[in-house]
Motif scaffolding. Structure first.
Motif, mmCIF file in Angstrom:
data_model
loop_
_atom_site.group_PDB
_atom_site.id
_atom_site.type_symbol
_atom_site.label_atom_id
_atom_site.label_comp_id
_atom_site.label_asym_id
_atom_site.label_seq_id
_atom_site.Cartn_x
_atom_site.Cartn_y
_atom_site.Cartn_z
ATOM 1 N N ARG A 1 -7.762 49.804 -9.567
ATOM 2 C CA ARG A 1 -6.255 49.077 -9.491
ATOM 3 C C ARG A 1 -5.428 49.319 -10.786
ATOM 4 N NH1 ARG A 1 -7.162 42.468 -10.103
ATOM 5 N NH2 ARG A 1 -8.810 42.672 -11.719
ATOM 6 N N ASP A 2 -6.341 50.055 -11.706
ATOM 7 C CA ASP A 2 -5.226 50.427 -12.808
ATOM 8 C C ASP A 2 -5.285 51.991 -13.029
ATOM 9 O OD1 ASP A 2 -5.750 47.810 -13.650
ATOM 10 O OD2 ASP A 2 -7.611 48.304 -15.199
ATOM 11 N N GLU A 3 -4.373 52.284 -13.738
ATOM 12 C CA GLU A 3 -3.977 53.897 -13.855
ATOM 13 C C GLU A 3 -3.560 54.201 -15.332
ATOM 14 O OE1 GLU A 3 -0.750 55.531 -11.631
ATOM 15 O OE2 GLU A 3 0.595 53.334 -11.963
ATOM 16 N N ILE A 4 -3.325 55.395 -15.521
ATOM 17 C CA ILE A 4 -2.750 55.839 -16.602
ATOM 18 C C ILE A 4 -1.039 55.691 -16.726
ATOM 19 C CG2 ILE A 4 -2.006 57.903 -18.025
ATOM 20 C CD1 ILE A 4 -4.931 58.973 -17.335
ATOM 21 N N LEU A 5 -0.588 54.946 -17.585
ATOM 22 C CA LEU A 5 0.867 54.478 -17.472
ATOM 23 C C LEU A 5 1.563 55.587 -18.427
ATOM 24 C CD1 LEU A 5 0.555 50.713 -18.080
ATOM 25 C CD2 LEU A 5 0.723 52.144 -15.841
ATOM 26 N N GLU A 6 1.020 55.979 -19.692
ATOM 27 C CA GLU A 6 1.551 57.103 -20.491
ATOM 28 C C GLU A 6 0.581 57.820 -21.128
ATOM 29 O OE1 GLU A 6 3.382 54.969 -23.812
ATOM 30 O OE2 GLU A 6 4.572 53.702 -22.705
ATOM 31 N N LEU A 7 0.857 59.278 -20.888
ATOM 32 C CA LEU A 7 -0.095 60.241 -21.215
ATOM 33 C C LEU A 7 -0.125 60.613 -22.598
ATOM 34 C CD1 LEU A 7 -0.182 62.962 -18.399
ATOM 35 C CD2 LEU A 7 -2.027 61.861 -19.225
ATOM 36 N N PRO A 8 -1.069 60.824 -23.433
ATOM 37 C CA PRO A 8 -0.883 61.075 -24.764
ATOM 38 C C PRO A 8 -0.458 62.474 -24.854
ATOM 39 C CG PRO A 8 -3.177 61.308 -23.958
ATOM 40 C CD PRO A 8 -2.530 60.512 -22.916
ATOM 41 N N ALA A 9 -0.082 62.895 -26.158
ATOM 42 C CA ALA A 9 0.602 64.188 -26.376
ATOM 43 C C ALA A 9 -0.562 65.296 -26.193
ATOM 44 C CB ALA A 9 0.927 64.189 -27.730
ATOM 45 N N GLY A 10 -0.027 66.432 -25.742
ATOM 46 C CA GLY A 10 -1.129 67.506 -25.833
ATOM 47 C C GLY A 10 -1.810 67.683 -24.318
#
Length: 258
Positions: A150-159
């Motif tokens: 029920r969670d996910e990645i909200l903001e991807l890191p650079a690169g």
């Protein structure tokens, strides 16, 4: 004699009695997916990081790669063992060790790299989901995968690079350089394992999931189960390739689900 390859499973969840009895525990489940067909070629070791059992400095130097499992905990929480895991992952990334994250492992890798995770506004994703692979030079190809999150990645890191998405989750698979890959789904699961998890939640009157979501998850298995051989090829080629060899395009025979 050639030195055996060594891999470690960073287990972030508890083995259920059912999985231990029927499959020998989650280490066996992961080795079945990721291990060599010739089991004498490599060694797999279990670290129950959720219980505070972490690899030593020597383990970090002698292992060829690590796998981070799923968990009932939130990757965005600050429990002591999660903070310790974040520190460990940052070290592994700096050492250019191969690290494959599954579900919670996918999310905690994102956080270790500087990204952000949290609740999926669309709610639970449990059952069978189709993910689409992205590649600018090729048409989309897809695979079914079992989900339980029920969670996910909200903001991807650079690169980082997004390799796959789904209708419900923006980042199903991501890669960072040649040594880090996260998969939101559970390629190590089969239908039996996830249906047992659902039944356990229902039997315990869990407040984590609504009954309607559990029934919808069961209904999703009316579609073909995931193509296990295709997932094996994708995961093994990343974890054990001398370079990043993730097959973004697979043959029609490989992607056709059973």
């Amino acid at each position: 004699m050639e030195k055996k390859k060594r891999y470690g499973l960073l287990l972030c969840a508890d083995d259920s009695d059912y999985v231990k009895k029927k499959y020998g525990g989650y280490l066996s489940v992961f080795v079945d997916l990721l291990g060599s067909d010739n089991r004498d070629e490599e060694m797999w070791e279990l670290y129950r990081v959720g219980k505070g059992e972490f690899p030593t400095e020597e383990d970090l130097s002698t292992h060829d790669g690590f796998v981070v499992s799923g968990s009932c905990c939130d990757a965005h929480s600050d429990e002591p063992w999660i903070r310790r895991l974040l520190s460990l992952l940052k070290i592994l990334i700096s050492m250019n060790k191969k690290v494959l994250g599954i579900c919670f492992g996918h999310q905690i890798l994102c956080r270790a790299l500087g990204g952000k995770t949290g609740r999926n506004v669309r709610g639970w994703d449990i059952g069978l989901t189709t993910v689409e692979f992205l590649h600018s030079a090729n048409k989309l190809s897809s695979l079914n995968v079992i989900q339980c999150h029920r969670d996910e990645i909200l903001e991807l890191p650079a690169g980082t690079e997004v390799l796959a998405r789904s209708d419900k989750t923006k980042v199903e698979i991501f890669k960072y350089r040649d040594n880090v890959m996260g998969i939101q789904g559970h390629p190590e699961y089969n239908q039996d394992i996830v249906l047992h998890i659902l039944q356990r939640l229902l039997d315990n009157n869990s407040k984590l999931i609504q009954t309607s979501h559990a029934y919808a998850a069961r209904d999703s298995f009316n579609r073909p189960e995931p193509n296990r051989e295709a997932w094996k090829k994708l995961c093994r080629s990343f974890l054990k390739g001398s370079e990043s060899t993730v097959p973004l395009t697979l043959s029609l025979r490989e992607v056709k689900d059973h």
